[in-house]
Enzyme design. Structure first.
Site, PDB file in Angstrom:
ATOM      1  N   SER A   1       1.001  -1.217   0.012  1.00  0.00           N
ATOM      2  CA  SER A   1       0.060   0.003   0.041  1.00  0.00           C
ATOM      3  C   SER A   1       1.038   1.366   0.107  1.00  0.00           C
ATOM      4  CB  SER A   1      -0.962   0.030   1.277  1.00  0.00           C
ATOM      5  OG  SER A   1      -0.360   0.782   2.430  1.00  0.00           O
ATOM      6  N   VAL A   2       0.349   2.446  -0.261  1.00  0.00           N
ATOM      7  CA  VAL A   2       0.813   3.720  -0.079  1.00  0.00           C
ATOM      8  C   VAL A   2       1.354   3.929   0.973  1.00  0.00           C
ATOM      9  CG1 VAL A   2      -1.304   4.922   0.124  1.00  0.00           C
ATOM     10  CG2 VAL A   2       0.719   6.023  -1.307  1.00  0.00           C
ATOM     11  N   LYS A   3       0.802   3.528   2.150  1.00  0.00           N
ATOM     12  CA  LYS A   3       1.260   3.944   3.492  1.00  0.00           C
ATOM     13  C   LYS A   3       2.535   3.473   3.868  1.00  0.00           C
ATOM     14  CE  LYS A   3      -3.124   5.424   4.439  1.00  0.00           C
ATOM     15  NZ  LYS A   3      -3.407   6.812   4.583  1.00  0.00           N
ATOM     16  N   ASP A   4       3.335   2.521   3.112  1.00  0.00           N
ATOM     17  CA  ASP A   4       4.548   2.372   3.483  1.00  0.00           C
ATOM     18  C   ASP A   4       5.467   3.666   3.388  1.00  0.00           C
ATOM     19  OD1 ASP A   4       3.648  -0.077   3.494  1.00  0.00           O
ATOM     20  OD2 ASP A   4       4.952  -0.774   1.796  1.00  0.00           O
TER      21      ASP A   4
ATOM     22  N   ALA B   1       4.733   5.804   6.532  1.00  0.00           N
ATOM     23  CA  ALA B   1       5.119   5.132   7.625  1.00  0.00           C
ATOM     24  C   ALA B   1       6.614   5.093   7.976  1.00  0.00           C
ATOM     25  CB  ALA B   1       4.633   3.449   7.601  1.00  0.00           C
TER      26      ALA B   1
END
Length: 453
Positions: A42-45, A48
């Site tokens: 996901s883009v959230k890596d 994070a």
């Protein structure tokens, strides 16, 4: 030899892929930014890693510490990867509307998972916002990430996602489209692209039940806009500090059903197996297609991977239960497909009225057929019972035959939807359908509405 030193080095530099079939009626070139190739899918890596880097640098996160975050699942996965490699413990707090797959994946990578109810106010102590803060206040040597207000969220996309899109399109991008949740992606990318070319349009995709669109258009935080919704990963009932409304040109809302249907279409028509918010994003472009021209280059960002939704949006039974599966319904038996496998609740003439009340409460139903053998001899409705019991509460102990109404109208399973609808128009509260020999079931108003919606 060419290799990466660790999995975190593979974050970013995700590809652009042209959308063909689904955007054939859109004049513009539509390119999808496929964030699922990040190691956490996901883009959230991106954010994070940035948030942990920045917290380590300024001392908020100390060696051996515990990372705590409220997440829809994707941020948690990104945090888990970094935590694993750097020796931190991770506690993730999720709302109960998130898919089981997301929860299982987080546990698989070592996270401790707490699940909170969705349908409570943000300041309710049971909400995942409140539980996250409480855990952070009571856990020694912990750091509360707070992706909603943490500026490193936006910073990650300003430093990586925005520049990648600009370079990949050779500066030809005219529109950037993305679902908005915490706001980091749209704000970071939007800020970078606007600095490169202020004429680039930044479109945010919202969902019904979220406050973003109305707030952007009016400046009013309208609590009447807030209600439960199914779409995952976008929309909010708060205003995260990471949502920079000044860089957003427009919000477009997409329904829960369309988000799910178009998510499945992306897999079947484009071979792009992505998450729920991707369905919202591509449908948002189609809703706004009249604003696009043949000279436009649209980049739509797809947040996460479809594997996190196999038990929900990619499950036919789950879709059917919510009326999201577009199946042609032409006959009476088609109307009961969603609940044909469930037991038909009935009572007999000699059962006490109290038994009917108990069954209505237990199953959440408003009418019950009264049967003798396999024959319907009467019916009971909640409105009728309520009126009778107001006059005489002692009726509860009498046999049902003393208060029952006329039998519900019955139709054959092959009867048309038009025939069934006419019975409701003539005052029926429900209709009994006979099918497969001696089987019976009830058709409700809701069944008919779902069929014609």
């Amino acid at each position: 030899m060419k290799y990466y030193n660790n999995i975190l080095q593979t974050i970013g530099n995700t590809p652009l892929v042209k959308i063909h079939t689904m955007c054939k009626e859109v004049d513009a070139l539509v390119l999808s930014k496929i964030e699922t190739v990040n190691p956490g899918n996901s883009v959230k890596d991106r954010m994070a890693l940035q948030m942990i880097d920045d917290a380590e640098a300024d001392g908020r996160l100390k060696p051996g510490g515990t990372i705590i975050e409220g997440t829809s699942g994707n941020t948690g996965m990104g945090l888990a990867l970094v935590a694993l490699l750097r020796g931190y413990k991770l506690i993730c707090v999720l709302s109960d509307k998130q898919s089981k797959e997301k929860m299982d994946i987080l546990r698989a990578v070592g996270a401790e998972v707490h699940v909170c109810p969705t349908n409570v106010a943000p300041d309710d102590p049971r909400s995942y916002y409140s539980v996250s803060k409480t855990l952070a206040d009571t856990t020694p040597n912990s750091w509360y990430v707070n992706q909603y207000d943490n500026p490193s969220n936006t910073k990650a996309h300003y430093l990586t996602t925005g520049p990648e899109i600009w370079e990949q399109t050779e500066g030809k991008i005219t529109h950037f489209v993305v679902g908005v949740g915490t706001g980091g992606t749209i704000s970071g990318v939007g800020k970078y692209l606007k600095e490169k070319n202020p004429n680039i349009k930044i479109w945010g995709i919202d969902t019904y039940g979220s406050v973003f669109k109305k707030y952007h258009e009016t400046g009013i935080f309208d609590e009447n806009e807030i209600y439960p919704y199914i779409t995952e990963g976008i929309g909010e009932d708060i205003l995260p500090k990471n949502v920079d409304f000044s860089v957003i040109d427009k919000f477009e809302k997409v329904t829960d059903k369309d988000a799910a249907v178009y998510q499945r279409k992306l897999a079947k028509e484009e071979g792009i197996f992505v998450g729920n918010s991707a369905g919202s994003a591509i449908k948002g472009i189609l809703q706004l297609k009249e604003e696009l021209t043949k000279d436009d280059v649209v980049v739509v960002l797809f947040h996460d991977h479809g594997s996190r939704y196999v038990g929900k949006m990619f499950n036919d039974d789950w879709m059917r239960e919510r009326g999201f599966l577009d199946e042609e319904k032409t006959s009476a038996v088609d109307l009961i497909k969603d609940h044909a496998g469930k037991h038909l609740v009935t009572v007999t003439e000699e059962n006490p009225v109290s038994q009917a009340l108990l069954l209505m409460n237990q199953y959440g139903i408003s009418q019950i057929p009264v049967v003798e053998g396999n024959k319907c001899v009467g019916s009971l409705s909640d409105n009728h019972l309520f009126a009778k019991l107001l006059d005489n509460s002692e009726l509860k102990e009498l046999p049902i035959k003393h208060v029952m109404e006329a039998p519900l109208p019955e139709v054959d399973g092959k009867a048309s939807i038009e025939e069934v609808s006419k019975l409701f128009s003539n005052g029926a509260t429900a209709v009994v359908v006979n099918y497969d020999g001696d089987k019976k079931h009830i058709i409700t108003y809701q069944d008919v509405i779902r069929a014609i919606a």
